[in-house]
Design a protein around this motif. Structure first.
Motif, mmCIF file in Angstrom:
data_model
loop_
_atom_site.group_PDB
_atom_site.id
_atom_site.type_symbol
_atom_site.label_atom_id
_atom_site.label_comp_id
_atom_site.label_asym_id
_atom_site.label_seq_id
_atom_site.Cartn_x
_atom_site.Cartn_y
_atom_site.Cartn_z
ATOM 1 N N LEU A 110 0.829 -1.205 0.000
ATOM 2 C CA LEU A 110 0.000 0.000 0.000
ATOM 3 C C LEU A 110 0.865 1.258 0.000
ATOM 4 C CD1 LEU A 110 -3.080 -0.369 2.391
ATOM 5 C CD2 LEU A 110 -3.068 -0.144 -0.091
ATOM 6 N N GLU A 111 0.465 2.215 -0.818
ATOM 7 C CA GLU A 111 1.134 3.510 -0.851
ATOM 8 C C GLU A 111 0.175 4.586 -0.355
ATOM 9 O OE1 GLU A 111 2.519 4.103 -4.830
ATOM 10 O OE2 GLU A 111 4.003 2.472 -4.715
ATOM 11 N N VAL A 112 0.736 5.685 0.105
ATOM 12 C CA VAL A 112 -0.076 6.783 0.630
ATOM 13 C C VAL A 112 -1.097 7.240 -0.411
ATOM 14 C CG1 VAL A 112 -0.002 9.188 1.405
ATOM 15 C CG2 VAL A 112 1.696 7.543 2.246
ATOM 16 N N GLY A 113 -0.697 7.267 -1.681
ATOM 17 C CA GLY A 113 -1.587 7.715 -2.743
ATOM 18 C C GLY A 113 -2.740 6.777 -3.033
ATOM 19 N N ASP A 114 -2.720 5.577 -2.455
ATOM 20 C CA ASP A 114 -3.819 4.629 -2.653
ATOM 21 C C ASP A 114 -5.022 4.954 -1.769
ATOM 22 O OD1 ASP A 114 -2.364 3.093 -4.487
ATOM 23 O OD2 ASP A 114 -1.428 1.922 -2.891
ATOM 24 N N LEU A 115 -4.842 5.881 -0.832
ATOM 25 C CA LEU A 115 -5.911 6.209 0.107
ATOM 26 C C LEU A 115 -6.684 7.437 -0.359
ATOM 27 C CD1 LEU A 115 -3.985 4.358 1.743
ATOM 28 C CD2 LEU A 115 -4.619 5.668 3.769
ATOM 29 N N MET A 116 -8.000 7.300 -0.444
ATOM 30 C CA MET A 116 -8.899 8.411 -0.759
ATOM 31 C C MET A 116 -9.750 8.639 0.487
ATOM 32 S SD MET A 116 -8.076 8.954 -3.986
ATOM 33 C CE MET A 116 -9.437 9.853 -4.719
ATOM 34 N N LEU A 117 -9.399 9.645 1.273
ATOM 35 C CA LEU A 117 -10.012 9.803 2.586
ATOM 36 C C LEU A 117 -11.041 10.922 2.651
ATOM 37 C CD1 LEU A 117 -6.857 9.217 4.819
ATOM 38 C CD2 LEU A 117 -8.522 7.563 3.957
ATOM 39 N N ASP A 118 -11.331 11.559 1.518
ATOM 40 C CA ASP A 118 -12.369 12.588 1.463
ATOM 41 C C ASP A 118 -13.645 11.996 0.876
ATOM 42 O OD1 ASP A 118 -10.608 14.530 2.435
ATOM 43 O OD2 ASP A 118 -9.837 14.930 0.416
ATOM 44 N N GLY A 119 -14.786 12.635 1.159
ATOM 45 C CA GLY A 119 -16.055 12.151 0.613
ATOM 46 C C GLY A 119 -16.413 10.797 1.178
ATOM 47 N N VAL B 266 -11.777 -0.684 -1.449
ATOM 48 C CA VAL B 266 -12.297 -1.191 -0.178
ATOM 49 C C VAL B 266 -12.716 0.004 0.673
ATOM 50 C CG1 VAL B 266 -11.831 -2.598 1.861
ATOM 51 C CG2 VAL B 266 -10.684 -3.126 -0.309
ATOM 52 N N PRO B 267 -13.955 0.022 1.168
ATOM 53 C CA PRO B 267 -14.404 1.156 1.988
ATOM 54 C C PRO B 267 -13.638 1.223 3.307
ATOM 55 C CG PRO B 267 -15.994 -0.626 2.104
ATOM 56 C CD PRO B 267 -14.987 -1.025 1.060
ATOM 57 N N THR B 268 -13.490 2.429 3.806
ATOM 58 C CA THR B 268 -12.756 2.643 5.052
ATOM 59 C C THR B 268 -13.734 2.773 6.214
ATOM 60 O OG1 THR B 268 -10.989 3.783 3.868
ATOM 61 C CG2 THR B 268 -11.122 4.140 6.238
ATOM 62 N N ALA B 269 -13.635 1.887 7.181
ATOM 63 C CA ALA B 269 -14.508 1.935 8.354
ATOM 64 C C ALA B 269 -14.162 3.144 9.217
ATOM 65 C CB ALA B 269 -14.353 0.648 9.168
ATOM 66 N N ASN B 270 -15.173 3.671 9.893
ATOM 67 C CA ASN B 270 -14.950 4.824 10.768
ATOM 68 C C ASN B 270 -13.921 4.533 11.851
ATOM 69 O OD1 ASN B 270 -16.818 6.389 9.385
ATOM 70 N ND2 ASN B 270 -18.533 5.764 10.692
ATOM 71 N N ALA B 271 -13.818 3.262 12.242
ATOM 72 C CA ALA B 271 -12.901 2.888 13.322
ATOM 73 C C ALA B 271 -11.444 3.165 12.975
ATOM 74 C CB ALA B 271 -13.084 1.410 13.669
ATOM 75 N N ILE B 272 -11.111 3.143 11.679
ATOM 76 C CA ILE B 272 -9.706 3.340 11.292
ATOM 77 C C ILE B 272 -9.468 4.640 10.530
ATOM 78 C CG2 ILE B 272 -9.168 0.875 11.259
ATOM 79 C CD1 ILE B 272 -9.435 1.011 8.172
ATOM 80 N N LEU B 273 -10.518 5.401 10.250
ATOM 81 C CA LEU B 273 -10.345 6.633 9.478
ATOM 82 C C LEU B 273 -9.386 7.617 10.155
ATOM 83 C CD1 LEU B 273 -11.017 8.245 6.984
ATOM 84 C CD2 LEU B 273 -13.102 9.066 8.126
ATOM 85 N N PRO B 274 -9.530 7.899 11.459
ATOM 86 C CA PRO B 274 -8.568 8.810 12.105
ATOM 87 C C PRO B 274 -7.136 8.281 12.061
ATOM 88 C CG PRO B 274 -10.510 8.493 13.487
ATOM 89 C CD PRO B 274 -10.582 7.465 12.402
ATOM 90 N N ILE B 275 -6.985 6.968 12.163
ATOM 91 C CA ILE B 275 -5.651 6.364 12.110
ATOM 92 C C ILE B 275 -5.024 6.603 10.743
ATOM 93 C CG2 ILE B 275 -4.386 4.177 12.149
ATOM 94 C CD1 ILE B 275 -6.428 3.150 14.177
#
Length: 286
Positions: A138-147, A175-184
């Motif tokens: 996994l790379e940082v750019g693989d994460l879409m954390l907005d919307g 893969v959707p991001t669960a709220n439990a790990i979004l802040p992490i």
């Protein structure tokens, strides 16, 4: 030949086992044989002859030895399709049942006391249901954390390798991001370049050592993190096609194993989701 390396009794048993191999399986090209083909052979044989678990395991061991010979001595194939074939009807031991619900959060609190970084890494792998190589790649750019927060899984990096390859099924998936790990995840990507590895220097031995896995892992292996994430989706009532896509399973039969594992819990969750949807649409039972 292999026959010269085993006892006469073992040879006779193996010959008998090979006589049970169905015609459709024999007609497959060796390089086309997959794990699900072997699982089908085992399931059909168990059903037809009412085999006990020990007999099925013996059958799988014989098939595995055959494919290992073709792989190591003849170089005809590059992987053994029987090695990880599931035993039909086998019961999961408590150590193999994944963490669910509050159990994973209880583990996380324990892991935090050992190492915060590795505890968060384990929790992310769980909720994204990542294979180990996928987590390492996994790379940082693989994460879409907005919307609608989600993660793009598109590569795998085995330990000992420096160049990533495609995922196990050669497909990318969101893969959707669960709220439990979004802040992490938000903390993990802050101030970092898009091509940086999300989990730099992640190895099995490093995570196990820093989390004292032998003490805190309850006898489970690291792949149980992925199993737990998929099982949590099933328990929450996520529909099977969506689960299959999120998990990156090539076959729906693989996904269904997780639905069967949670049983009525998945059914109840699915009904609750349907009731909630009907309520939003103003549909009520008469």
């Amino acid at each position: 030949m292999l026959m010269n390396r085993v006892s006469e009794a073992t040879r006779e048993t193996d010959v008998h086992l090979f006589k049970r191999v169905p015609t459709w399986f024999l007609n497959l090209r060796l390089k086309d044989v997959k794990t699900h083909h072997v699982e089908r052979v085992l399931a059909e044989d168990a059903r037809e002859h009412n085999r006990k678990e020990g007999g099925i395991i013996r059958y799988r061991t014989t098939l595995s030895a055959f494919f290992t010979y073709l792989m190591d001595n003849r170089q005809i194939i590059t992987r053994n399709p029987a090695r990880r074939a599931a035993i039909p009807g086998a019961q999961l031991s408590p150590a193999r049942i994944p963490w669910l619900g509050t159990e994973i959060h209880e583990r996380f609190l324990i892991w935090q006391q050992k190492d915060q970084e590795m505890a968060e890494t384990a929790l992310v792998i769980y909720f994204l249901a990542l294979r180990w190589g996928e987590a390492r790649a996994l790379e940082v750019g693989d994460l879409m954390l907005d919307g609608q927060p989600r993660v793009l899984v598109q590569r795998s990096l085995s330990e000992g390798r420096t160049v990533p390859k495609r995922t196990k099924t050669n497909k990318t998936r969101w893969v959707p991001t669960a709220n439990a790990i979004l802040p992490i995840l938000q903390r993990m990507v802050e101030g970092r370049g898009k091509r940086e590895r999300l989990f730099p220097a992640l190895t099995r031995s490093r995570l196990k050592w820093r989390l004292c896995w032998d003490e805190t892992g309850q006898g489970k292996n690291l792949h149980s993190l992925r199993h737990g994430g998929i099982t949590a989706w099933a328990a929450a009532g996520v529909n099977v096609p969506l689960m299959q896509r999120w998990a990156g399973h090539a076959r729906v039969e693989t996904t269904m194993k997780y639905v069967h594992l949670v049983g009525d819990q998945a059914s109840a969750a699915g009904i609750a989701m349907l009731d909630a949807q009907n309520q939003r649409l103003g549909i009520a039972a008469k």
